[in-house]
Design an enzyme around this catalytic site. Structure first.
Site, short mmCIF file in Angstrom:
data_model
loop_
_atom_site.label_atom_id
_atom_site.label_comp_id
_atom_site.label_asym_id
_atom_site.label_seq_id
_atom_site.Cartn_x
_atom_site.Cartn_y
_atom_site.Cartn_z
N HIS A 20 -45.87 31.03 -4.60
CA HIS A 20 -45.56 30.19 -5.77
C HIS A 20 -44.12 29.68 -5.70
CE1 HIS A 20 -46.39 29.19 -10.17
NE2 HIS A 20 -45.08 28.94 -10.05
N HIS A 22 -41.94 25.76 -5.88
CA HIS A 22 -41.99 24.30 -6.07
C HIS A 22 -41.06 23.65 -5.04
CE1 HIS A 22 -44.19 24.42 -9.94
NE2 HIS A 22 -43.64 25.62 -10.01
N HIS A 200 -50.81 26.64 -13.49
CA HIS A 200 -49.87 27.39 -14.32
C HIS A 200 -50.51 27.67 -15.68
CE1 HIS A 200 -47.11 26.05 -11.28
NE2 HIS A 200 -46.03 26.46 -11.92
N GLU A 203 -47.63 31.48 -19.23
CA GLU A 203 -46.19 31.68 -19.15
C GLU A 203 -45.60 31.48 -20.55
OE1 GLU A 203 -42.34 29.98 -16.60
OE2 GLU A 203 -44.16 28.78 -16.76
N ASP A 281 -40.55 30.97 -7.59
CA ASP A 281 -40.73 29.80 -8.46
C ASP A 281 -39.81 28.65 -8.04
OD1 ASP A 281 -41.96 28.38 -10.46
OD2 ASP A 281 -41.01 29.45 -12.13
N ASP A 282 -38.60 28.61 -8.59
CA ASP A 282 -37.58 27.61 -8.25
C ASP A 282 -36.27 28.36 -7.99
OD1 ASP A 282 -39.14 25.02 -9.21
OD2 ASP A 282 -39.30 26.48 -10.83
#
Length: 335
Positions: A20, A22, A200, A203, A281-282
């Site tokens: 996961h 981006h 997604h 969250e 994630d990021d």
């Protein structure tokens, strides 16, 4: 900096599988600033005084994320970005990585333009495998807050380029916009093209969002999904069906989904039998790396190397890749 114990050092350096991330969100701030300078684009408001990304909350994060992508204007920019993020991931022990890529940021959803961007992204993946030893795949994502109609263009791009590299389809963006079922057409298009599905959910909205993602879209993986812990019956269902959660603890803590690492439910979900994976994630937005995630999880929950090895193997088994690649990853993990 406090020196790590021998056990933590071993855990930090274990081979890792990340499902996961981006693509644009993994861009180092220095890389984006450099591109902005080359192109004479002023995005100074995107950064703090120390050069890190500046955002207040999740919605503001999305706007900063999209502002940063405005300097990525060509396939060559995306190739350079790919090499940067894959080299960084490999330096953290990641041997296999899946990234979310959006045609909305790569040609505006035009299939012909998307093919050019995708070719550059694949070149970066091939070079990174040769030079850094990391294998990667792409998951095309629609952007939830761009709406269901625009999502169809992303799904068409995904369906038209499904293959060895583009192996999945999913959805990111603002979870508080619309409903999962609004995007069923796009997910059905991707499914018919043979793509694996994730989205997604859970969250920001509660466990009902996770249930809807599974029931309405038929996904086999959930991005985040951590709010499922609030519904015991749903936790049992995820465990029984083997629905994999792509958990990003550091991201959840920085964005305020949970106030601290001790409050994060990843260990509770794992002990309940839900397949959990670990990702960043990021990473530059959330000041983390896969090594950091491993060390923080070990310190918080007392996980040992065996737990992390189990999670890496489960991640490899959940990866959206061909069986030959999966076997290669598992062999590297065992080695």
């Amino acid at each position: 900096m406090k020196e790590l114990s021998e056990e933590l050092t071993h855990i930090r350096d274990l081979p890792k599988v990340e499902l996961h991330t981006h693509y644009e969100g993994a861009a180092p701030p220095a890389f984006i600033r450099g591109l902005a300078k080359e192109k004479k684009i002023d995005i100074s408001k995107v950064f703090n005084a120390d050069g890190s990304y500046a955002f207040r909350d999740f919605v503001h994060f999305l706007s900063v994320y999209e502002a940063a992508t405005t300097v990525l204007k060509s396939p060559e920019d995306f190739k350079r970005l790919g090499l940067a993020i894959l080299e960084e991931a490999a330096s953290n022990g990641v041997i296999y990585m899946e990234s979310f890529v959006s045609p909305d940021f790569c040609g505006g959803g035009d299939v012909s333009a998307w093919r050019d961007y995708l070719a550059a992204i694949q070149e970066a993946a091939d070079e990174a495998k040769r030079d850094f030893g990391i294998t990667s795949r792409g998951i095309v994502t629609c952007i939830r807050h761009f709406g269901p109609e625009q999502a169809k263009t992303a799904a068409l791009c995904a369906a038209e380029t499904a293959g060895d590299f583009i192996t999945g389809f999913g959805m990111g963006g603002d979870e508080n916009q619309g409903a999962q079922r609004d995007f069923l057409y796009s997910f059905d298009m991707a499914r018919e093209a043979g793509l694996r599905l994730t989205t997604h959910a859970g969250e920001w909205r509660g466990p009902s969002e996770v249930r809807e993602a599974v029931q309405d879209l038929g996904v086999e993986r959930i991005g985040h999904g951590v709010r499922a812990v609030e519904d015991a019956a749903l936790v049992d269902e995820l465990a029984e069906k083997g629905i994999v959660l792509e958990v990003c603890p550091g991201s959840n803590v920085v964005l305020g989904v949970y106030p601290d690492w001790k409050s994060h439910p990843i260990d509770t979900l794992r002990r309940a039998g839900v397949p959990v994976t670990v990702s960043t994630d990021d990473p530059p937005f959330f000041h983390t790396t896969m090594r950091d995630e491993y060390v923080n999880l070990a310190n918080t929950f007392g996980w040992d190397a065996e737990v992390f090895s189990d999670i890496a193997r489960a991640s490899a088994k959940a990866a959206f890749c061909d069986e030959k690649t999966r076997t290669e990853i598992l062999e590297k993990l065992e080695a």
